[in-house]
Design an enzyme around this catalytic site. Structure first.
Site, PDB file in Angstrom:
ATOM      1  CG  HIS A   1      -0.295   0.337   2.535  1.00 12.08           C
ATOM      2  ND1 HIS A   1       0.634  -0.512   3.273  1.00 12.08           N
ATOM      3  CD2 HIS A   1      -0.103   1.514   3.381  1.00 12.08           C
ATOM      4  CE1 HIS A   1       0.947  -0.237   4.239  1.00 12.08           C
ATOM      5  NE2 HIS A   1       0.370   1.217   4.238  1.00 12.08           N
TER       6      HIS A   1
HETATM    7  C1  UD1 Z   1      -2.266   5.560   5.735  1.00  6.11           C
HETATM    8  C2  UD1 Z   1      -0.829   6.004   6.377  1.00  6.11           C
HETATM    9  C3  UD1 Z   1       0.105   5.154   6.354  1.00  6.11           C
HETATM   10  C4  UD1 Z   1      -0.538   3.529   6.932  1.00  6.11           C
HETATM   11  C5  UD1 Z   1      -1.808   3.423   6.238  1.00  6.11           C
HETATM   12  C6  UD1 Z   1      -2.265   2.002   6.662  1.00  6.11           C
HETATM   13  C7  UD1 Z   1      -0.601   8.522   6.160  1.00  6.11           C
HETATM   14  C8  UD1 Z   1       0.372   9.267   5.462  1.00  6.11           C
HETATM   15  N1  UD1 Z   1      -0.394   7.117   5.660  1.00  6.11           N
HETATM   16  O1  UD1 Z   1      -1.952   5.470   4.288  1.00  6.11           O
HETATM   17  O2  UD1 Z   1       1.275   5.268   6.849  1.00  6.11           O
HETATM   18  O3  UD1 Z   1       0.426   2.589   6.904  1.00  6.11           O
HETATM   19  O4  UD1 Z   1      -2.474   4.369   6.424  1.00  6.11           O
HETATM   20  O5  UD1 Z   1      -3.637   1.547   6.106  1.00  6.11           O
HETATM   21  O6  UD1 Z   1      -0.987   8.811   7.069  1.00  6.11           O
HETATM   22  N2  UD1 Z   1      -9.157   5.128   1.344  1.00  6.11           N
HETATM   23  C9  UD1 Z   1     -10.635   4.372   1.349  1.00  6.11           C
HETATM   24  N3  UD1 Z   1     -11.195   3.994   2.706  1.00  6.11           N
HETATM   25  C10 UD1 Z   1     -10.585   4.351   3.941  1.00  6.11           C
HETATM   26  C11 UD1 Z   1      -9.230   5.008   3.935  1.00  6.11           C
HETATM   27  C12 UD1 Z   1      -8.809   5.374   2.792  1.00  6.11           C
HETATM   28  O7  UD1 Z   1     -11.075   4.114   0.415  1.00  6.11           O
HETATM   29  O8  UD1 Z   1     -11.075   3.984   4.767  1.00  6.11           O
HETATM   30  C13 UD1 Z   1      -8.517   5.363   0.129  1.00  6.11           C
HETATM   31  C14 UD1 Z   1      -8.977   6.768  -0.172  1.00  6.11           C
HETATM   32  O9  UD1 Z   1      -9.246   6.685  -1.677  1.00  6.11           O
HETATM   33  C15 UD1 Z   1      -7.476   7.454  -0.048  1.00  6.11           C
HETATM   34  C16 UD1 Z   1      -6.525   6.314   0.060  1.00  6.11           C
HETATM   35  O10 UD1 Z   1      -7.107   5.138   0.625  1.00  6.11           O
HETATM   36  O11 UD1 Z   1      -7.359   8.549  -0.741  1.00  6.11           O
HETATM   37  C17 UD1 Z   1      -5.493   6.542   0.907  1.00  6.11           C
HETATM   38  O12 UD1 Z   1      -5.721   6.724   2.142  1.00  6.11           O
HETATM   39  P1  UD1 Z   1      -5.249   7.597   3.181  1.00  6.11           P
HETATM   40  O13 UD1 Z   1      -5.589   7.885   4.710  1.00  6.11           O
HETATM   41  O14 UD1 Z   1      -4.683   8.936   2.831  1.00  6.11           O
HETATM   42  O15 UD1 Z   1      -3.381   6.726   3.429  1.00  6.11           O
HETATM   43  P2  UD1 Z   1      -3.332   5.233   3.406  1.00  6.11           P
HETATM   44  O16 UD1 Z   1      -2.856   5.062   2.047  1.00  6.11           O
HETATM   45  O17 UD1 Z   1      -4.366   4.573   3.818  1.00  6.11           O
END
Ligand code: UD1
Length: 381
Positions: free
Chosen positions: A218
């Site tokens: 991820h």
């Molecule tokens: C975040 C953390 C990362 C951690 C990871 C665990 C930061 C910078 N990154 O990354 O350190 O290892 O969480 O999973 O804080 N999304 C969904 N549903 C959700 C959450 C996210 O669909 O419940 C999708 C959205 O499209 C979003 C993307 O995932 O834009 C990324 O989510 P985000 O919270 O920005 O960062 P992670 O990649 O999950």
């Protein structure tokens, strides 16, 4: 009859969770405060960075983690948007609740955003999992780690090398406490209830998994670039001719696999595409895997605790104890190197490793004890 304790006289600790890996860290901490330091009142704020059931509610249920007192519901966005929105919404809550200290865990955007608000309002910040460094500033989490540690008054480390990282950055020695790994507290507590994800596997024609490898990816550096992701997926297709791969897919990765058409290619191979899994299912799958391939920080630690061989698909790790003492090998991201290391694990059974110091199921108790003493000393007239 004992003297009644006035609620206002109790130290009030505000605890922050945001994303999936925070939940496994916070559950044992809240349990330890409830049991070992009941004189400390805790509130739980969820920023809403993760919101999908699979990324959030299922993990709360698996851990028996109490419902947050407040959810800021920030959702997704660019780093600047997300961080700014968390700060904006959290400031109001912080001013309302007026805690004596704020406890943050890990290295996600919410960790830094809430630490920054609290520090600017003069409230001491306590950071659990302090001092981890990958040395790579292009990794968003590295920036969050360095800055959160600078803002923190009390820093709890999870492995021995973290202290030297903090001292090098000018953090005063008396603020640093080696507590051990709270993620492993959760693992040891929940392992007896770990299960393979039967429902998802049944859809693929299996009641119980065959011999398998487990894959998770991820990190933006691995999944946001189509060419990099395609190269990694080609390596996984090749590996799947020797070992069935189970691949629970993070939403960020799922979006790229769908967009690039790679999901279709993976389905032509012995690679089972699974939705994001709950904590107990994930533990069950890790425990039974011949090999884990991952770019997650938490999974590097969990495989070391379980004694399962892990190949980290990155060029470095902020958790070097998993390599020096545990079962982890930094495999990089070049397909040929990954395949060669994976085949070596299949031939030899992989590294044996040992359990690092204080990965013993009692890290949260050490944190609660030190924090309670520290808070009472600060609040003493
Ligand atoms: C975040 C953390 C990362 C951690 C990871 C665990 C930061 C910078 N990154 O990354 O350190 O290892 O969480 O999973 O804080 N999304 C969904 N549903 C959700 C959450 C996210 O669909 O419940 C999708 C959205 O499209 C979003 C993307 O995932 O834009 C990324 O989510 P985000 O919270 O920005 O960062 P992670 O990649 O999950």
């Amino acid at each position: 009859m004992s003297d009644p304790v006035l609620p206002s006289a109790r130290p009030h600790l505000l605890c922050i969770v945001a994303a999936r890996p925070n939940l496994m860290k916070m559950a044992p901490i809240l349990a330890a405060f409830a049991k070992l330091a009941p004189q400390v009142r805790t509130s739980l704020v969820h920023t809403g960075q993760h919101y999908d059931t699979a990324m959030n509610a299922q993990v709360f249920a698996d851990l028996g983690l109490r419902a947050p007192d407040i959810n800021l519901e920030v959702g997704s966005g660019s780093h600047a948007q997300q961080t700014a929105e968390i700060m904006r919404r959290y400031e109001t809550v912080h001013l309302d609740l007026a805690p004596h200290a704020v406890l943050v865990v890990g290295d996600v955007n919410s960790t830094l955003a809430c630490a920054l608000v609290a520090a600017k309002l003069g409230t001491p910040v306590i950071h659990v999992e302090a001092g981890l460094r990958s040395g790579e500033r292009t990794m968003p989490e590295e920036i969050n780690r360095v800055l959160t540690d600078q803002l923190s008054a009390l820093l709890f480390t999870s492995e021995t090398g973290a202290r030297a990282n903090l001292l090098r950055e000018g953090i005063a020695e008396e603020r640093i406490h080696f507590a051990g790994n709270v993620m492993i507290d959760s693992l040891l507590r929940e392992l007896p209830d770990a299960v393979p994800p039967r429902i998802s596997l049944r859809a693929h024609g299996h009641d119980t998994p065959p011999a398998y490898g487990l894959l998770t990816l991820h990190r933006p550096s691995n999944v946001d670039d189509g060419a990099r992701l395609a190269a990694l997926m080609e390596a996984m297709c090749t590996l799947s001719t020797q070992l069935t791969l189970l691949f629970p897919i993070h939403p960020r990765t799922r979006a790229m696999l769908d967009k690039t058409g790679l999901a279709r290619r993976l389905r032509e191979h012995a690679i089972m595409l699974l939705p994001p899994l709950g904590y107990l299912e994930m533990l069950g799958l890790m425990q039974g895997a011949q090999l884990v391939l991952t770019d997650s920080g938490g999974i590097q630690e969990e495989t070391t605790a379980l004694g399962v061989p892990c190949l980290t698909l990155r060029d470095n790790t902020e958790r070097p104890v998993t390599v020096d003492e545990g079962t982890n090998v930094i495999a990089g991201t070049a397909p040929a190197a990954i395949l060669s290391l994976a085949r070596q694990v299949l031939r030899t059974g992989g590294k044996r490793g040992r359990i690092p110091q204080y990965w013993d199921g009692h890290a949260a108790e050490r944190i609660a004890t030190v924090t309670a003493q520290w808070l009472s000393a600060r609040l003493a007239p």
